[in-house]
Design an enzyme around this catalytic site. Structure first.
Site, short mmCIF file in Angstrom:
data_model
loop_
_atom_site.label_atom_id
_atom_site.label_comp_id
_atom_site.label_asym_id
_atom_site.label_seq_id
_atom_site.Cartn_x
_atom_site.Cartn_y
_atom_site.Cartn_z
N ASP A 91 -3.27 1.35 -6.93
CA ASP A 91 -4.33 1.30 -5.92
C ASP A 91 -5.56 0.69 -6.57
OD1 ASP A 91 -2.44 2.81 -4.56
OD2 ASP A 91 -3.88 4.29 -3.83
N LYS A 153 -6.24 0.03 2.08
CA LYS A 153 -6.58 1.45 1.95
C LYS A 153 -8.06 1.65 2.25
CE LYS A 153 -6.79 5.08 -1.63
NZ LYS A 153 -6.42 5.42 -3.03
N LYS A 182 -3.26 2.75 4.40
CA LYS A 182 -3.41 4.06 3.78
C LYS A 182 -4.78 4.62 4.11
CE LYS A 182 -3.53 6.49 -0.70
NZ LYS A 182 -3.25 6.41 -2.15
#
Length: 227
Positions: A91, A153, A182
Site C-alpha cells: 500500500d 485506497k 479499498k
C-alpha cells in the site's frame, strides 16, 4: 450480511508507531482465526511476520507512509525491501503535493514504477481523500487506472479523516476496469463495513472490525479505538 463475508475483505491493520511484536503477532493470529484478506503492518515487522504466518495469511505493508512525500527512489527501495522480506501486498502513498501542483505525469510514473517492482503482487494506491478536492479525487481515479495499479485506497488513517461513503461512491464512478477500491480509516462498525462493501469496496483497512468480533464473542475488551 454475514460477518464472514466482511472478514474476508478486511486488511487487519496495526500501524501505530509504538506497535510491538507481541501486538503484531496477536493480529496475525486473529487474522488467521477470522479469515481476513491480510494483515497490514509496518515494514519493520514484515520479515518476522511472514516467517510466523507462512502461507496461512497474506502480509501487507505500507510504503511512503503516511505522508507520501518520499522520493520515488526511496519508495522503490522500500518496496523492493518489503517484497524481499516476504510482503505479499503493498500500500503506497502518493505525493499529494505533486497532485496539488498538477504534476500528474510524475505521479503516474511513480505508481507505474512501483507496480513494475510488485509484478503480480497487489499494489494499492493511497490518495488521502480527506486532503483532496472532488476534482483531484476524480483525477487520481484516472491516474491509478492508467498506471495499472490494482487498487485505489481512500486513506492512511493518520490524517484529518478516513474513508467516507461519499468518497467510495465517487471513486466507484470514475475508476477504470480492473481497478478495485479499498476503504480505510475510521470504519468502526459492522454496519459501516457492510455499507462500504455495498458501495463497491473490495477491501476494508481496519483494526476495529476484529476487535468488535472478539468483543461479541467475549474474547476481547470491546474497545474499538484504532485505524
Amino acid at each position: 450480511m454475514a460477518h464472514e463475508h466482511i472478514f474476508n475483505k478486511v486488511d487487519h491493520t496495526l500501524l501505530l508507531q509504538g506497535s510491538m511484536w507481541e501486538e503484531i503477532r496477536e493480529i496475525c493470529d486473529d487474522a488467521i482465526h477470522y479469515g481476513t484478506a491480510s494483515v497490514c503492518i509496518p515494514p519493520s515487522f514484515v520479515k518476522r511476520a511472514k516467517e510466523y504466518v507462512g502461507d496461512r495469511m497474506a502480509v501487507c505493508t505500507v510504503i511512503g507512509f503516511p505522508n507520501g512525500y518520499n522520493t520515488t527512489e526511496v519508495k522503490a527501495f522500500e518496496t523492493k525491501n518489503a517484497l524481499e522480506n516476504g510482503a505479499d501486498e503493498i500500500d503506497m502513498v502518493i505525493n499529494i503535493g505533486d497532485l496539488k501542483d498538477k504534476r500528474y505525469d510524475e505521479i503516474e510514473k511513480e505508481i507505474r514504477a512501483l507496480k513494475e517492482i510488485c509484478g503480480s503482487r497487489i499494489l494499492k494506491v493511497i490518495i488521502e481523500t480527506c486532503l483532496l478536492t472532488e476534482d483531484e479525487k476524480v483525477k487520481m481515479c484516472e491516474i491509478v487506472t492508467r498506471a495499472g495499479a490494482d487498487y485505489i485506497k481512500t486513506s492512511t488513517g493518520f490524517s484529518r479523516a478516513g474513508a467516507t461513503f461519499e468518497d467510495i461512491a465517487l471513486l466507484a464512478k470514475h475508476i477504470g476496469p480492473g481497478v478495485k477500491m479499498k476503504a480505510a480509516g475510521g470504519i468502526s462498525s459492522f454496519d459501516d463495513a457492510e455499507e462500504f462493501i455495498r458501495l463497491g469496496a473490495a477491501r476494508l483497512g481496519t483494526s476495529r472490525i476484529i476487535k468488535l468480533a472478539k468483543a461479541e464473542e467475549g474474547t476481547g475488551k470491546g474497545a474499538v479505538e484504532g485505524y
